[in-house]
Enzyme design. Structure first.
Site, PDB file in Angstrom:
ATOM      1  N   GLN A  96      52.578  48.308  63.511  1.00 27.39           N
ATOM      2  CA  GLN A  96      52.414  49.173  64.389  1.00 27.39           C
ATOM      3  C   GLN A  96      51.153  50.142  64.173  1.00 27.39           C
ATOM      4  OE1 GLN A  96      56.159  50.795  66.418  1.00 27.39           O
ATOM      5  NE2 GLN A  96      56.733  50.079  64.298  1.00 27.39           N
ATOM      6  N   ASP A  99      45.726  51.664  60.938  1.00 27.08           N
ATOM      7  CA  ASP A  99      44.736  51.829  59.884  1.00 27.08           C
ATOM      8  C   ASP A  99      44.504  50.401  59.250  1.00 27.08           C
ATOM      9  OD1 ASP A  99      46.860  51.353  57.889  1.00 27.08           O
ATOM     10  OD2 ASP A  99      47.719  53.212  58.219  1.00 27.08           O
ATOM     11  N   HIS A 114      49.253  46.976  67.635  1.00 32.38           N
ATOM     12  CA  HIS A 114      48.856  48.456  68.566  1.00 32.38           C
ATOM     13  C   HIS A 114      47.363  48.230  68.366  1.00 32.38           C
ATOM     14  CE1 HIS A 114      53.124  50.278  68.696  1.00 32.38           C
ATOM     15  NE2 HIS A 114      52.896  49.396  69.584  1.00 32.38           N
ATOM     16  N   CYS A 125      32.393  43.428  79.000  1.00 30.32           N
ATOM     17  CA  CYS A 125      32.692  42.004  78.499  1.00 30.32           C
ATOM     18  C   CYS A 125      33.973  41.643  78.079  1.00 30.32           C
ATOM     19  CB  CYS A 125      31.335  41.713  77.694  1.00 30.32           C
ATOM     20  SG  CYS A 125      31.628  42.266  76.002  1.00 30.32           S
ATOM     21  N   CYS A 144      27.186  42.843  74.781  1.00 27.77           N
ATOM     22  CA  CYS A 144      26.693  42.837  76.124  1.00 27.77           C
ATOM     23  C   CYS A 144      25.546  43.929  76.371  1.00 27.77           C
ATOM     24  CB  CYS A 144      27.491  42.768  76.989  1.00 27.77           C
ATOM     25  SG  CYS A 144      28.547  44.378  77.593  1.00 27.77           S
ATOM     26  N   SER A 183      60.317  54.917  63.381  1.00 27.47           N
ATOM     27  CA  SER A 183      61.200  55.778  63.662  1.00 27.47           C
ATOM     28  C   SER A 183      62.097  55.154  64.698  1.00 27.47           C
ATOM     29  CB  SER A 183      60.576  56.906  64.441  1.00 27.47           C
ATOM     30  OG  SER A 183      59.770  56.737  65.558  1.00 27.47           O
ATOM     31  N   ALA A 225      58.925  54.684  50.820  1.00 27.43           N
ATOM     32  CA  ALA A 225      58.440  53.420  50.956  1.00 27.43           C
ATOM     33  C   ALA A 225      57.926  53.043  49.672  1.00 27.43           C
ATOM     34  CB  ALA A 225      57.439  53.209  51.987  1.00 27.43           C
TER      35      ALA A 225
END
Ligand code: OAD
Length: 239
Positions: A96, A99, A114, A125, A144, A183, A225
């Site tokens: 999601q 970055d 996302h 265009c 364009c 979350s 993490a």
């Protein structure tokens, strides 16, 4: 193939959210000091907000894009890249996050549901283009030439995320679904655990605290993490 909790795993879907980039210094949305604590998402991240106050929206995304130069991928991004390189089966990574830290961490395949900060979308265009620097309502489309038609190529509230067909197909056939640092408040991503479970997958949540949908996972591991992802990847590659 690997084993996880006594089960053979041939295909893995990994979903990441803002929590995986938090230790790189990228603010999350809903934690203390998160982006949505400082800004009302309805004034920044909706098509209506962009129509009402484009300058504010351009400023917000230009600032986030330029912040990317000051951050680097962390061990969690790198561990997922290692899983993609070394796991004998399939690893499909859907994020999601807007970055580019998965790519810079070495991931070969990243599905940005996302969108991406470093992309602009021309509403004239309909082409999506790489965007390293700032752009605003005076910018012209490199493809364009239309002036004032570039918007950040990110998915706003009320818009349909990208690659949903491919994601649904991967969820329907995976053996293991891992959600990291999200979350569980924003759909459709928050519903992926149910899709994967419905298809018979084992499901694992790695998050600093239990998410809104934590109860739907077979396994939950709490922690940062960088620690939990590295440990799970080592476990999967050893199994
Ligand atoms: P959130 O900010 O809603 O949630 C981040 C989650 O990561 C929280 O559950 C934290 O507990 C957890 N977390 C924080 N630091 C962590 C760490 N170091 N290690 C592990 N977990 C950690 O972010 P998302 O769930 O990604 O969409 O948000 C989903 C979507 O809402 C975003 O893509 C964005 C936002 O509005 C749009 O803008 C459309």
């Amino acid at each position: 193939m690997a084993q996880f909790n006594g089960r053979f795993i041939g295909s893995i879907v990994v979903l990441t959210g803002a929590g995986i980039s938090a230790e790189s210094g990228v603010p999350t949305f809903r934690d203390a000091d998160g982006l949505w604590e400082q800004h009302d998402p309805m004034e920044i991240a909706t098509p209506g907000a962009f129509r009402r106050n484009p300058d504010l929206v351009y400023r917000f995304y230009n600032a986030r894009r330029s912040m990317l130069a000051a951050v680097a991928p962390n061990q969690a991004h790198q561990a997922l890249a290692r899983l993609q390189r070394e796991f004998a089966g399939e690893v499909f990574l859907v994020t999601q996050n807007v970055d580019d830290l998965h790519e810079r961490g070495g991931s070969s395949q990243v599905c940005h549901m996302h969108g991406q900060l470093q992309a602009s979308l021309c509403t004239a265009c309909r082409r999506s283009m790489h965007a390293h620097g700032d752009f605003d309502r005076h910018s012209s489309c490199p493809a364009c030439g239309a002036v004032g038609c570039l918007r950040p190529d990110v998915v706003w509230f009320g818009e349909i995320p990208y690659y949903m067909d491919e994601i649904e197909a991967r969820l329907a056939e995976c053996d293991l679904f891992i959600a990291i640092g999200t979350s569980g408040l924003v759909y459709p991503a928050a519903g992926f655990v149910q899709r994967a479970r419905g298809a018979g997958a084992t499901t694992v949540e790695l998050n600093r605290e239990p998410s809104e949908v934590a109860g739907l996972f077979h396994h939950r591991r709490q922690g940062l993490a960088t620690t939990t992802v590295s440990a799970l990847v080592a476990e999967l590659l050893a199994g």
